[in-house]
Design a protein around this motif. Structure first.
Motif, mmCIF file in Angstrom:
data_model
loop_
_atom_site.group_PDB
_atom_site.id
_atom_site.type_symbol
_atom_site.label_atom_id
_atom_site.label_comp_id
_atom_site.label_asym_id
_atom_site.label_seq_id
_atom_site.Cartn_x
_atom_site.Cartn_y
_atom_site.Cartn_z
ATOM 1 N N GLN A 171 0.739 -1.197 0.160
ATOM 2 C CA GLN A 171 0.098 0.060 0.044
ATOM 3 C C GLN A 171 1.014 1.362 0.216
ATOM 4 O OE1 GLN A 171 -2.949 -1.397 -1.060
ATOM 5 N NE2 GLN A 171 -3.905 0.347 0.353
ATOM 6 N N GLN A 229 5.330 -9.217 3.328
ATOM 7 C CA GLN A 229 5.139 -7.946 3.898
ATOM 8 C C GLN A 229 5.593 -7.760 5.466
ATOM 9 O OE1 GLN A 229 1.467 -5.654 1.636
ATOM 10 N NE2 GLN A 229 1.016 -7.353 2.693
ATOM 11 N N ALA A 286 4.735 -5.115 7.304
ATOM 12 C CA ALA A 286 3.723 -4.428 8.225
ATOM 13 C C ALA A 286 2.278 -4.282 7.016
ATOM 14 C CB ALA A 286 4.113 -2.912 8.232
ATOM 15 N N GLY A 287 2.083 -5.724 6.829
ATOM 16 C CA GLY A 287 0.496 -5.717 5.762
ATOM 17 C C GLY A 287 -0.627 -4.968 6.516
ATOM 18 N N ARG A 299 -8.147 -4.149 6.982
ATOM 19 C CA ARG A 299 -9.074 -3.181 7.261
ATOM 20 C C ARG A 299 -9.179 -2.987 8.686
ATOM 21 N NH1 ARG A 299 -14.539 -4.342 7.611
ATOM 22 N NH2 ARG A 299 -15.944 -2.451 7.526
ATOM 23 N N TRP A 305 -2.147 -7.708 8.303
ATOM 24 C CA TRP A 305 -2.575 -8.701 7.306
ATOM 25 C C TRP A 305 -1.250 -9.329 7.258
ATOM 26 C CZ3 TRP A 305 -6.789 -10.304 4.947
ATOM 27 C CH2 TRP A 305 -6.685 -11.082 3.949
ATOM 28 N N SER A 330 -1.092 -4.224 -4.763
ATOM 29 C CA SER A 330 -1.707 -2.983 -4.760
ATOM 30 C C SER A 330 -1.953 -2.392 -6.013
ATOM 31 C CB SER A 330 -1.341 -1.980 -3.471
ATOM 32 O OG SER A 330 -1.182 -2.395 -2.315
ATOM 33 N N ASN A 347 -15.729 -6.506 2.674
ATOM 34 C CA ASN A 347 -14.324 -6.527 1.861
ATOM 35 C C ASN A 347 -14.005 -7.872 1.753
ATOM 36 O OD1 ASN A 347 -13.962 -6.516 4.526
ATOM 37 N ND2 ASN A 347 -11.726 -6.114 4.091
ATOM 38 N N ASP A 348 -14.410 -8.981 2.298
ATOM 39 C CA ASP A 348 -13.976 -10.155 2.668
ATOM 40 C C ASP A 348 -14.364 -11.221 1.479
ATOM 41 O OD1 ASP A 348 -13.143 -9.404 4.927
ATOM 42 O OD2 ASP A 348 -14.584 -10.209 6.110
ATOM 43 N N ALA A 350 -9.773 -7.031 0.739
ATOM 44 C CA ALA A 350 -9.719 -5.965 -0.190
ATOM 45 C C ALA A 350 -9.733 -4.486 0.807
ATOM 46 C CB ALA A 350 -10.478 -5.903 -1.228
ATOM 47 N N ILE A 396 -5.083 -5.875 -2.379
ATOM 48 C CA ILE A 396 -5.693 -6.942 -2.402
ATOM 49 C C ILE A 396 -4.783 -8.257 -1.704
ATOM 50 C CG2 ILE A 396 -6.731 -8.923 -3.737
ATOM 51 C CD1 ILE A 396 -7.527 -6.744 -5.712
ATOM 52 N N GLY A 397 -5.241 -8.985 -0.715
ATOM 53 C CA GLY A 397 -4.564 -10.154 -0.414
ATOM 54 C C GLY A 397 -5.239 -11.268 -0.619
HETATM 55 C C1 BTN Z 1 -8.910 -6.982 4.889
HETATM 56 O O1 BTN Z 1 -9.523 -8.079 4.675
HETATM 57 O O2 BTN Z 1 -8.663 -6.525 6.030
HETATM 58 C C2 BTN Z 1 -8.163 -6.330 3.877
HETATM 59 C C3 BTN Z 1 -6.680 -6.941 3.594
HETATM 60 C C4 BTN Z 1 -5.833 -6.375 2.587
HETATM 61 C C5 BTN Z 1 -4.439 -6.926 2.529
HETATM 62 C C6 BTN Z 1 -3.758 -6.405 1.377
HETATM 63 S S1 BTN Z 1 -2.331 -7.416 1.144
HETATM 64 C C7 BTN Z 1 -1.817 -6.373 -0.040
HETATM 65 C C8 BTN Z 1 -2.226 -4.901 0.268
HETATM 66 N N1 BTN Z 1 -1.144 -4.407 1.186
HETATM 67 C C9 BTN Z 1 -1.318 -4.227 2.473
HETATM 68 O O3 BTN Z 1 -0.745 -3.896 3.268
HETATM 69 N N2 BTN Z 1 -2.714 -4.487 2.691
HETATM 70 C C10 BTN Z 1 -3.292 -5.002 1.228
#
Ligand code: BTN
Length: 249
Positions: free
Chosen positions: A33, A50, A52-53, A56, A61, A72, A112-113, A124, A138-139
């Motif tokens: 992101q 990642q 520090a993914g 939401r 993540w 992203s 978003n799931d 997402a 998106i993961g």
């Molecule tokens: C969620 O369901 O909470 C949304 C998750 C989104 C995760 C993706 S992984 C790629 C991108 N980079 C991040 O840090 N987050 C999104």
């Protein structure tokens, strides 16, 4: 299957549209992101891991290196469209790509799931960057073994592998996802969520399902054409803009 890769030489030959150019790839990053500063619409950032993914609502993540699709994409939505709807557009693109990879149907649990067999396989987010751009992230859980999925997830998680017992190549899935997002985003720009409603409505996970909102039990009515969620809580109709909806498994 040897560890597959999302390096440019694996993914770029599979891209046929405008999205994915430039394709910014790193083995490791904080979050995809934050890897797209000043990039144009269609630019995509991808990492194998990642540190520090972002999920939401400020949640983390996580996924072990090389097991997931973590990407992203920069979008520059027209002023007349509601950027928050892009979470649903991204969710629908992800659900369609996951369906083709698994040959099973997927649903969208608002907002978003992406769900398969009542488990979350992908998520997402859409984050406004303040300059008119929106970064959609998106993961997708692809090849994680059961013990590699987050143990404390709010919605029971799954990967494509835990669903069908098959290791999936990530590069074709990512290329399909990028192409599908480009196509659905084009339709959304033209006609808003109305233009995607057939696909969205058909995959509405919460429709008719027993659910909870802030501790109150109810039934899901539908994702509305304006992207909000209509629910029936204790006999009273409510329309939710955002937030957390739990469900009975
Ligand atoms: C969620 O369901 O909470 C949304 C998750 C989104 C995760 C993706 S992984 C790629 C991108 N980079 C991040 O840090 N987050 C999104």
């Amino acid at each position: 299957m040897p560890a597959d890769s999302l390096a440019p030489e694996q993914v770029e030959p599979l891209l046929s549209g405008r999205f994915g150019r430039p394709y910014l790839y790193a083995a490791r990053c904080d979050s995809t992101q934050t890897a797209l500063e000043e990039q144009p619409e269609g630019a995509v950032a991808v990492c194998e891991e990642q540190t520090a993914g972002r999920g939401r609502l400020g949640r983390p993540w996580t996924a072990p290196a090389g097991t997931a699709v973590l990407c992203s994409i920069v979008l520059e939505p027209p002023a007349e469209r509601e950027p928050a709807e892009l979470t649903l557009v991204a969710g629908l693109a992800t659900a369609e790509a996951v369906e083709r990879a698994l040959n099973l149907s997927a649903q969208i649990k608002w907002p978003n799931d992406v769900m398969v067999n009542r488990r979350k396989v992908a998520g997402a987010i859409a984050e406004a960057s303040g300059d008119g751009r929106v970064i959609v992230g998106i993961g997708v859980n692809v090849n994680q073994a059961p013990e590699e999925l987050p143990a404390d997830a709010r919605v029971a998680p799954a990967s494509l592998y835990t669903i069908d017992g098959t290791r999936h190549e990530r590069a074709p899935l990512l290329a399909d996802l990028i192409g599908t997002l480009e196509r659905l985003y084009g339709r959304w720009k033209e006609g808003g969520l109305d233009a995607l409603y057939d696909g969205l409505g058909a995959r509405d996970f919460l429709r008719g399902r027993r659910l909870f909102v802030n501790g109150t039990a109810g039934i899901g009515v539908a994702i509305r054409r304006d992207g909000r969620l209509e629910v029936d809580l204790d006999g009273e109709r409510r329309v939710l803009e955002s937030g957390e909806v739990g469900f009975e498994r």
